[in-house]
Design an enzyme around this catalytic site. Structure first.
Site, short mmCIF file in Angstrom:
data_model
loop_
_atom_site.label_atom_id
_atom_site.label_comp_id
_atom_site.label_asym_id
_atom_site.label_seq_id
_atom_site.Cartn_x
_atom_site.Cartn_y
_atom_site.Cartn_z
N SER A 140 21.24 47.53 38.34
CA SER A 140 20.31 48.64 38.09
C SER A 140 20.44 49.07 36.63
O SER A 140 21.50 48.88 36.02
CB SER A 140 20.67 49.83 38.99
OG SER A 140 20.00 51.00 38.59
N TYR A 153 27.57 55.22 42.61
CA TYR A 153 26.48 54.23 42.58
C TYR A 153 26.38 53.60 41.19
O TYR A 153 26.34 52.37 41.05
CB TYR A 153 25.16 54.91 42.95
CG TYR A 153 23.96 53.99 42.86
CD1 TYR A 153 23.71 53.05 43.86
CD2 TYR A 153 23.07 54.06 41.78
CE1 TYR A 153 22.61 52.21 43.79
CE2 TYR A 153 21.98 53.21 41.70
CZ TYR A 153 21.75 52.29 42.71
OH TYR A 153 20.67 51.45 42.62
N1 LIG Z 1 14.47 51.55 44.16
C1 LIG Z 1 15.00 51.71 42.97
O1 LIG Z 1 14.56 52.57 42.17
C2 LIG Z 1 16.12 50.82 42.52
C3 LIG Z 1 16.44 50.80 41.15
C4 LIG Z 1 17.47 49.98 40.71
C5 LIG Z 1 18.16 49.19 41.61
N2 LIG Z 1 17.84 49.23 42.94
C6 LIG Z 1 18.61 48.38 43.85
O2 LIG Z 1 17.70 47.54 44.56
C7 LIG Z 1 18.31 47.14 45.78
C8 LIG Z 1 17.31 47.36 46.92
O3 LIG Z 1 17.12 48.74 47.07
P1 LIG Z 1 15.73 49.39 47.48
O4 LIG Z 1 15.38 50.37 46.45
O5 LIG Z 1 14.76 48.34 47.85
O6 LIG Z 1 16.21 50.27 48.74
P2 LIG Z 1 15.91 50.22 50.29
O7 LIG Z 1 14.45 50.15 50.57
O8 LIG Z 1 16.70 51.34 50.85
O9 LIG Z 1 16.56 48.85 50.72
C9 LIG Z 1 17.92 48.69 50.90
C10 LIG Z 1 18.13 47.48 51.79
O10 LIG Z 1 19.53 47.31 51.97
C11 LIG Z 1 19.81 47.23 53.36
N3 LIG Z 1 21.11 47.80 53.66
C12 LIG Z 1 21.53 49.07 53.42
N4 LIG Z 1 22.77 49.24 53.91
C13 LIG Z 1 23.13 48.04 54.47
C14 LIG Z 1 24.29 47.59 55.15
N5 LIG Z 1 25.33 48.41 55.36
N6 LIG Z 1 24.31 46.32 55.59
C15 LIG Z 1 23.27 45.49 55.42
N7 LIG Z 1 22.14 45.87 54.77
C16 LIG Z 1 22.09 47.13 54.31
C17 LIG Z 1 18.71 48.03 54.02
O11 LIG Z 1 18.49 47.56 55.35
P3 LIG Z 1 19.01 48.25 56.71
O12 LIG Z 1 18.90 49.73 56.54
O13 LIG Z 1 18.09 47.67 57.74
O14 LIG Z 1 20.41 47.76 56.86
C18 LIG Z 1 17.51 47.68 53.17
O15 LIG Z 1 16.93 46.48 53.60
C19 LIG Z 1 19.59 47.95 45.91
O16 LIG Z 1 20.69 47.17 45.51
C20 LIG Z 1 19.36 49.10 44.94
O17 LIG Z 1 20.57 49.64 44.47
C21 LIG Z 1 16.84 50.02 43.41
#
Ligand SMILES: NC(=O)c1ccc[n+]([C@@H]2O[C@H](COP(=O)([O-])OP(=O)(O)OC[C@H]3O[C@@H](n4cnc5c(N)ncnc54)[C@H](OP(=O)(O)O)[C@@H]3O)[C@@H](O)[C@H]2O)c1
Length: 255
Positions: A140, A153
């Site tokens: 990130s 985080y």
């Molecule tokens: N959105 C942003 O602004 C942003 C910015 C920078 C980086 N990121 C990174 O992008 C990645 C994806 O995030 P997102 O924004 O798309 O969020 P999201 O929609 O909340 O997706 C997170 C995913 O991780 C899974 N997950 C969470 N806890 C888990 C566990 N204990 N075991 C297995 N799977 C798990 C969730 O599935 P389940 O709940 O079904 O397990 C979901 O599929 C993350 O690494 C996040 O840090 C996001």
């Protein structure tokens, strides 16, 4: 050399950026293993991708913070290797470190760092033997700046970026690509238009897949965030800390 991946395992594919990775990879003809906790969402996505793209999709419902369930995913990677591993599952709690539940923050490390390391360690040796493969680790922009209000985080994402860059150097020239994808703010619940702050999840996932395929160490999606990165690196840390703290205080006050 550019690599096209015929098989991939994507963690966190039940929603957000991970779901976009799965959709894009399936559209490119890759057979998939999709991993997350919410089995029903994974099952629905798998059905849709199989029907639309005629690819094979295996659903693995697993909590990657649980050593036994995570161990099954590691075993799956060793027994039936994939050409691309996308370590996307991640989580971040919002609040002051001292106020947040400690166990919850330790689970962040377990998911964002330990699971990513363990799955990478399960997949990488085979890729090196075959002299082919990719590991795309989702870090990130938060990893490049102080993150008051999400200290754990931000620290996990700094780890992912640094770890991935070192691995990239270790395996360079051995046919395996390791890439850190560092998105800024990304809309995960709708596919509304991108703007100065917000990126679209499909654009983020596409940029990451193109970067790992091309063998780039680092991918920062979006022109605005690409431009911000050098500024973050040269800005005095005192100024950066004060600005980050102001933003977090404003966000906390507005809640
Ligand atoms: N959105 C942003 O602004 C942003 C910015 C920078 C980086 N990121 C990174 O992008 C990645 C994806 O995030 P997102 O924004 O798309 O969020 P999201 O929609 O909340 O997706 C997170 C995913 O991780 C899974 N997950 C969470 N806890 C888990 C566990 N204990 N075991 C297995 N799977 C798990 C969730 O599935 P389940 O709940 O079904 O397990 C979901 O599929 C993350 O690494 C996040 O840090 C996001």
């Amino acid at each position: 050399m550019r690599q096209a991946y015929r098989t991939a395992l994507v963690t966190g594919a039940s929603s957000g950026i991970g779901e976009s990775f799965a959709r894009l990879l399936a559209a490119r003809g890759a057979d998939l293993v999709i991993v997350a906790r919410r089995a029903a969402l994974l099952d629905g996505l798998a059905r849709e991708l199989v029907e639309r793209y005629r690819v094979a999709v295996e659903v693995v419902a697993a909590d990657l913070t649980d050593p036994a369930q995570r161990g099954e995913v590691e075993e799956r990677l060793r027994a039936e290797p994939v050409e691309l591993l996308v370590n996307n599952a991640g989580y971040g709690a919002f609040g002051a470190f001292a106020d947040l539940d400690l166990d919850d923050q330790l689970r962040e490390i377990e998911l964002n760092v330990t699971a990513l390391m363990r799955l990478t360690h399960a997949a990488l040796p085979g890729m090196l033997v075959r002299r082919r493969g990719g590991v795309l680790n989702v870090a990130s922009m938060a990893g490049f700046a102080p993150s008051p209000g999400s200290a754990t985080y931000g620290a996990t994402k700094a780890y992912v970026a640094a770890f991935s860059e070192s691995l990239h150097a270790e395996v360079a020239g051995r046919g395996v690509h390791v890439t850190a994808l560092c998105p800024g703010f990304t809309r995960t619940e709708d596919d509304g238009a991108a703007n100065l702050l917000w990126l679209r999840r499909a654009d983020v996932a596409r940029a990451g897949l193109d970067a790992v395929s091309a063998g780039r160490a680092l991918c920062v999606p979006g022109a605005q965030y690409k431009a911000a990165l050098p500024a973050l690196k040269i800005m005095p840390r005192t100024v950066l800390r004060a600005a980050a703290n102001r933003m977090w205080q404003q966000a906390a006050d507005s809640q």
